[in-house]
Design an enzyme around this catalytic site. Sequence first.
Site, PDB file in Angstrom:
ATOM      1  N   ASP A  83       0.851  -1.190   0.000  1.00  0.00           N
ATOM      2  CA  ASP A  83       0.000   0.000   0.000  1.00  0.00           C
ATOM      3  C   ASP A  83       0.895   1.251   0.000  1.00  0.00           C
ATOM      4  O   ASP A  83       1.839   1.343   0.789  1.00  0.00           O
ATOM      5  CB  ASP A  83      -0.852  -0.047   1.285  1.00  0.00           C
ATOM      6  N   ASP A 105       2.760   4.920  -5.520  1.00  0.00           N
ATOM      7  CA  ASP A 105       2.007   6.162  -5.334  1.00  0.00           C
ATOM      8  C   ASP A 105       2.875   7.338  -5.742  1.00  0.00           C
ATOM      9  O   ASP A 105       3.504   7.999  -4.913  1.00  0.00           O
ATOM     10  CB  ASP A 105       1.553   6.297  -3.872  1.00  0.00           C
ATOM     11  N   SER A 225     -11.526   4.689   2.391  1.00  0.00           N
ATOM     12  CA  SER A 225     -12.919   4.243   2.282  1.00  0.00           C
ATOM     13  C   SER A 225     -13.523   3.714   3.571  1.00  0.00           C
ATOM     14  O   SER A 225     -14.536   3.014   3.540  1.00  0.00           O
ATOM     15  CB  SER A 225     -13.037   3.177   1.194  1.00  0.00           C
ATOM     16  N   ASN A 266     -10.108   0.454  -0.210  1.00  0.00           N
ATOM     17  CA  ASN A 266      -9.136   0.390   0.880  1.00  0.00           C
ATOM     18  C   ASN A 266      -9.749   0.752   2.232  1.00  0.00           C
ATOM     19  O   ASN A 266     -10.314   1.836   2.392  1.00  0.00           O
ATOM     20  CB  ASN A 266      -7.998   1.383   0.612  1.00  0.00           C
TER      21      ASN A 266
END
Length: 341
Positions: A83, A105, A225, A266
């Site tokens: 992640d 990311d 989320s 997520n």
Amino acid sequence: MPLVSMRQLLDEAAKGGYGVGAFNVNNMEQIQAIMEAARETRSPVIVQASRGARSYSQDRFLYHLMLAATELYPEIPTVLHLDHGNSVETCKSAIEMGFTSVMMDGSLMPDGKTPSTFQYNVKATREVVEIAHAKGVTVEGEIGCLGGIEDGHGAGLDGLSHLTDPEQAVEFVKLTGLDALAIAIGTSHGAYKFTKKPTGETLKMERLMEIHRRLPHVHLVMHGSSSVPKDLQDIINQYGGKLKPTWGVPVEEIQLGIRNGVRKINVDTDNRLAITGAIRKVFFEKPEEFDPRSYLKPAREAMKKVVALRMTQFGQAGHAGDYAPVSLEEMAHRYHEPVAV
Ligand code: G3H
Ligand code: 13P
Ligand code: ZN
């Protein structure tokens, strides 16, 4: 079954029109909670670890716990995903360790705070795609920035100033060849997302739909989320915690997202809240206890309940047995075929 690629899970989710929760872990109890929830609901699973989780667990421990999960739950297709990888190097080290999916990311610079340029993002993500796909490993990228700095992620933005631009998203997918695209539609990480219940307006669901219209075959990812349920907040506060009133992302909005191309969702904060509430309750009600199992067991159970509920709400429940695992070698081979965007 061995750890599988995230691409396979998300392709299957797209075929079935459902979403797959990606739950963060740092330790054994969290992995057990997810795997038990998956068995109970017969769900495919994405387990994800942040850089912080990798350093907390000396990531080799985490990796071997995940191998144990595949041995003990052979019927569950399970992905180990990085992640918020902050650099090509971080992604490389995860791939070398055996992660079957990584997030580059590149929406932020390697410090994880400063918004980057489009060019930087494309370059870093493309580089990771080349390394990862050669090994059959999946790549998630991000375009636009989430808000929030509470947990060390995001750019300290208000969540609205760096929303994903649909046109740029199309360009980004073309230039990088990634598998899954995280978009910014007004969510942020952590417990303090909204000061009142957000509407589809606050969350910019229209923008999500626009991105999906332009990229109908790309798996979209919703970060930040957690729904931050009131009952979980209340348990913490009832047993001595001090959470301020807050709102998360309503599950109905996530379900609307799933009907519009969202395949990975997520969730970390909701599980953190569940664990903390359960531990606080034991400490409050049984101050004489000092065996860690007396509070870690209820904590694990509380997280399992949240995860099982989300798996059902996201629609992945019942789909664990739908397909046989595709090896990473075969996935690597498939990446040689041109992919339609
Ligand atoms: O992206 C954020 C996840 O909640 C992971 O958070 O960096 O504190 O492990 P963390
Ligand atoms: P939450 O803080 O809303 O659980 O988001 C987690 C996340 O996006 C991890 O990447
Ligand atoms: Zn995130």
